[in-house]
Design a protein around this motif. Structure first.
Motif, mmCIF file in Angstrom:
data_model
loop_
_atom_site.group_PDB
_atom_site.id
_atom_site.type_symbol
_atom_site.label_atom_id
_atom_site.label_comp_id
_atom_site.label_asym_id
_atom_site.label_seq_id
_atom_site.Cartn_x
_atom_site.Cartn_y
_atom_site.Cartn_z
ATOM 1 N N GLU A 147 0.835 -1.200 0.000
ATOM 2 C CA GLU A 147 0.000 0.000 0.000
ATOM 3 C C GLU A 147 0.872 1.252 0.000
ATOM 4 O O GLU A 147 1.857 1.337 0.734
ATOM 5 N N GLY A 148 0.523 2.209 -0.835
ATOM 6 C CA GLY A 148 1.261 3.466 -0.897
ATOM 7 C C GLY A 148 2.400 3.477 -1.884
ATOM 8 O O GLY A 148 2.975 4.534 -2.168
ATOM 9 N N GLU A 149 2.744 2.306 -2.461
ATOM 10 C CA GLU A 149 3.837 2.256 -3.427
ATOM 11 C C GLU A 149 3.376 2.749 -4.795
ATOM 12 O O GLU A 149 2.178 2.798 -5.094
ATOM 13 N N SER A 150 4.351 3.084 -5.626
ATOM 14 C CA SER A 150 4.066 3.509 -6.995
ATOM 15 C C SER A 150 4.365 2.365 -7.951
ATOM 16 O O SER A 150 5.345 1.643 -7.788
ATOM 17 N N VAL A 151 3.504 2.200 -8.949
ATOM 18 C CA VAL A 151 3.689 1.137 -9.927
ATOM 19 C C VAL A 151 3.432 1.685 -11.318
ATOM 20 O O VAL A 151 2.496 2.454 -11.536
ATOM 21 N N VAL A 175 -0.833 4.522 -9.412
ATOM 22 C CA VAL A 175 -0.654 3.844 -10.697
ATOM 23 C C VAL A 175 -0.363 4.818 -11.825
ATOM 24 O O VAL A 175 -1.109 5.774 -12.052
ATOM 25 N N THR A 176 0.738 4.541 -12.533
ATOM 26 C CA THR A 176 1.022 5.202 -13.804
ATOM 27 C C THR A 176 0.834 4.168 -14.898
ATOM 28 O O THR A 176 1.452 3.098 -14.872
ATOM 29 N N ALA A 177 -0.048 4.462 -15.845
ATOM 30 C CA ALA A 177 -0.412 3.503 -16.876
ATOM 31 C C ALA A 177 0.154 3.924 -18.225
ATOM 32 O O ALA A 177 0.108 5.097 -18.590
ATOM 33 N N VAL A 178 0.673 2.959 -18.973
ATOM 34 C CA VAL A 178 1.195 3.205 -20.310
ATOM 35 C C VAL A 178 0.258 2.553 -21.324
ATOM 36 O O VAL A 178 -0.034 1.359 -21.242
ATOM 37 N N CYS A 179 -0.226 3.349 -22.275
ATOM 38 C CA CYS A 179 -1.125 2.844 -23.315
ATOM 39 C C CYS A 179 -1.081 3.814 -24.486
ATOM 40 O O CYS A 179 -0.364 4.821 -24.448
ATOM 41 N N SER A 180 -1.843 3.549 -25.527
ATOM 42 C CA SER A 180 -1.932 4.483 -26.647
ATOM 43 C C SER A 180 -2.797 5.668 -26.244
ATOM 44 O O SER A 180 -3.623 5.580 -25.331
ATOM 45 N N SER A 181 -2.632 6.780 -26.938
ATOM 46 C CA SER A 181 -3.399 7.979 -26.603
ATOM 47 C C SER A 181 -4.895 7.755 -26.765
ATOM 48 O O SER A 181 -5.705 8.312 -26.024
ATOM 49 N N LYS A 182 -5.297 6.894 -27.722
ATOM 50 C CA LYS A 182 -6.732 6.662 -27.926
ATOM 51 C C LYS A 182 -7.362 5.908 -26.753
ATOM 52 O O LYS A 182 -8.593 5.933 -26.577
ATOM 53 N N ASN A 207 11.974 8.815 -17.711
ATOM 54 C CA ASN A 207 12.873 8.817 -16.556
ATOM 55 C C ASN A 207 12.141 8.843 -15.212
ATOM 56 O O ASN A 207 12.741 9.156 -14.187
ATOM 57 N N GLY A 208 10.845 8.545 -15.221
ATOM 58 C CA GLY A 208 10.129 8.454 -13.957
ATOM 59 C C GLY A 208 10.676 7.321 -13.106
ATOM 60 O O GLY A 208 11.247 6.350 -13.615
ATOM 61 N N LYS A 209 10.494 7.428 -11.789
ATOM 62 C CA LYS A 209 10.977 6.407 -10.856
ATOM 63 C C LYS A 209 9.786 5.773 -10.132
ATOM 64 O O LYS A 209 8.925 6.491 -9.614
ATOM 65 N N ARG A 227 16.228 1.375 -15.127
ATOM 66 C CA ARG A 227 16.186 2.843 -15.121
ATOM 67 C C ARG A 227 14.979 3.370 -14.352
ATOM 68 O O ARG A 227 15.083 4.341 -13.612
ATOM 69 N N MET A 228 13.846 2.713 -14.509
ATOM 70 C CA MET A 228 12.610 3.254 -13.957
ATOM 71 C C MET A 228 12.185 2.634 -12.630
ATOM 72 O O MET A 228 11.455 3.268 -11.867
ATOM 73 N N GLY A 229 12.627 1.420 -12.333
ATOM 74 C CA GLY A 229 12.045 0.728 -11.189
ATOM 75 C C GLY A 229 13.028 0.227 -10.149
ATOM 76 O O GLY A 229 14.225 0.079 -10.410
ATOM 77 N N GLN A 230 12.477 -0.054 -8.970
ATOM 78 C CA GLN A 230 13.243 -0.713 -7.920
ATOM 79 C C GLN A 230 13.190 -2.229 -8.077
ATOM 80 O O GLN A 230 14.074 -2.950 -7.649
#
Length: 321
Positions: A147-151, A175-182, A207-209, A227-230
């Motif tokens: 709980e409280g972590e970033s993914v 949560v940071t989500a990666v998808c197409s703009s549509k 370069n987000g962490k 580069r991005m994750g622990q």
């Protein structure tokens, strides 16, 4: 009973709808009258016998199992010896990678099934097993999300991805989500706190962490994870070559990166059922096909642009109670 069968490896065109014998009930198994299935990338991988090493499990020169299909939801027709948790008439969902689900009846181990929550429909619960369990195990079992972590979830709008966003939020992550703009608006409705559109920003230069990186698309490099994750979890893969390059670098690195294949179990399926019942997860059904068009559904999945889930229904009722 009606079932889709195949006698050789190939695309959806090798599937034939025919009459076959109803499966025989086994100890520790339940016989399920199938109401709905869902299509998954694993279905076309198994159908085509790719990657090749998978044939050592599914049949080297031709498929061992005549009837493919993994995800299902339906009604218990009979329960075998030693089965204690399911009775005739129970509404259940589950999956088995050994196949047999693309049929009117399937005989499956009881320990890969769970009861459907009250008020849910067969199509939505048929969409849960492989994709939902994969998301849950990626985040919680292997990703050890707290709980409280970033993914960061790469491939957040597909079958596994859209579950992963919702499961991560249910467990209190940012949560940071990666998808197409549509698909950005769709992913935001799932609860994503931030969306990166890969057609507008190069994820390989982002370069987000983050505490945890989940790659359901399978195009992140080992350097991207570091580069991005622990820590990271690799679910899908775009090509065998790419996966082998990542795993080779993993072998010589101390970076905590897990690659796994999900296996269903009653406990994880019950966790998903509770999340659905509590409104923490909503199964997005992009398309619903008749069972007669199962090959077409698999072809749609193979195009790799699905938003949510694709399901196939064996009758005209929603199955909701």
């Amino acid at each position: 009973m009606k079932a889709f069968t195949r006698t050789k490896y190939g695309g959806p065109e090798v599937l034939q709808l025919e009459e076959v014998e109803k499966p025989t009930l086994k100890d520790d198994h339940i016989l399920v009258k199938v109401v709905a299935n869902s299509a998954n990338p694993v279905d076309w991988h198994i159908l085509r016998g790719k990657p090749f090493f998978a044939r050592f499990t599914f049949g080297l020169f031709k498929p061992k199992d005549k009837i493919p299909g993994a995800d299902f939801a339906g009604v218990v027709e009979a329960s075998g010896n030693n089965v204690q948790h399911f009775k005739v008439g129970d509404r259940v969902f589950g999956e088995t990678l050994k196949g047999g689900a693309f049929a009117e009846y399937t005989c499956v181990p009881a320990n890969v099934c769970a009861l459907m929550p009250e008020g849910t429909a067969f199509p939505e619960m048929a969409g849960c097993p492989i994709a939902g369990v994969t998301a849950l195990q990626a985040l919680i079992t292997h990703g050890q999300l707290k709980e409280g972590e970033s993914v960061l979830i790469n491939g957040s709008s597909g079958g596994v991805g859209h579950f992963a966003v919702q499961v991560a939020k249910a467990y209190g992550a940012k949560v940071t989500a990666v998808c197409s703009s549509k698909n950005s608006d769709f992913v935001k409705t799932l609860g994503a706190d931030q969306v990166i559109a890969y057609d507008k920003e190069n994820i390989h230069q982002h370069n987000g962490k983050y505490n945890l990186i989940i790659d359901t698309n399978g195009n992140l490099s080992h350097d991207d994870f570091k580069r991005m994750g622990q820590r990271g979890v690799m679910v899908g893969f775009t090509t065998m070559g790419h996966m082998m390059r990542v795993l080779l670098k993993k072998a010589f690195s101390k970076f905590p990166l897990v690659q796994f294949t999900a296996e269903a179990n009653t406990q994880d399926l019950e966790t998903l059922a509770a999340l659905v019942q509590n409104g923490k997860i909503k199964v997005h059904l992009e398309k619903t096909y008749s069972y007669k068009h199962i090959p077409e559904a698999i072809n749609h999945i193979e195009a790799m642009h699905t938003k949510g889930k694709v399901v196939m229904v064996w009758d005209n009722s929603s199955g909701r109670e």
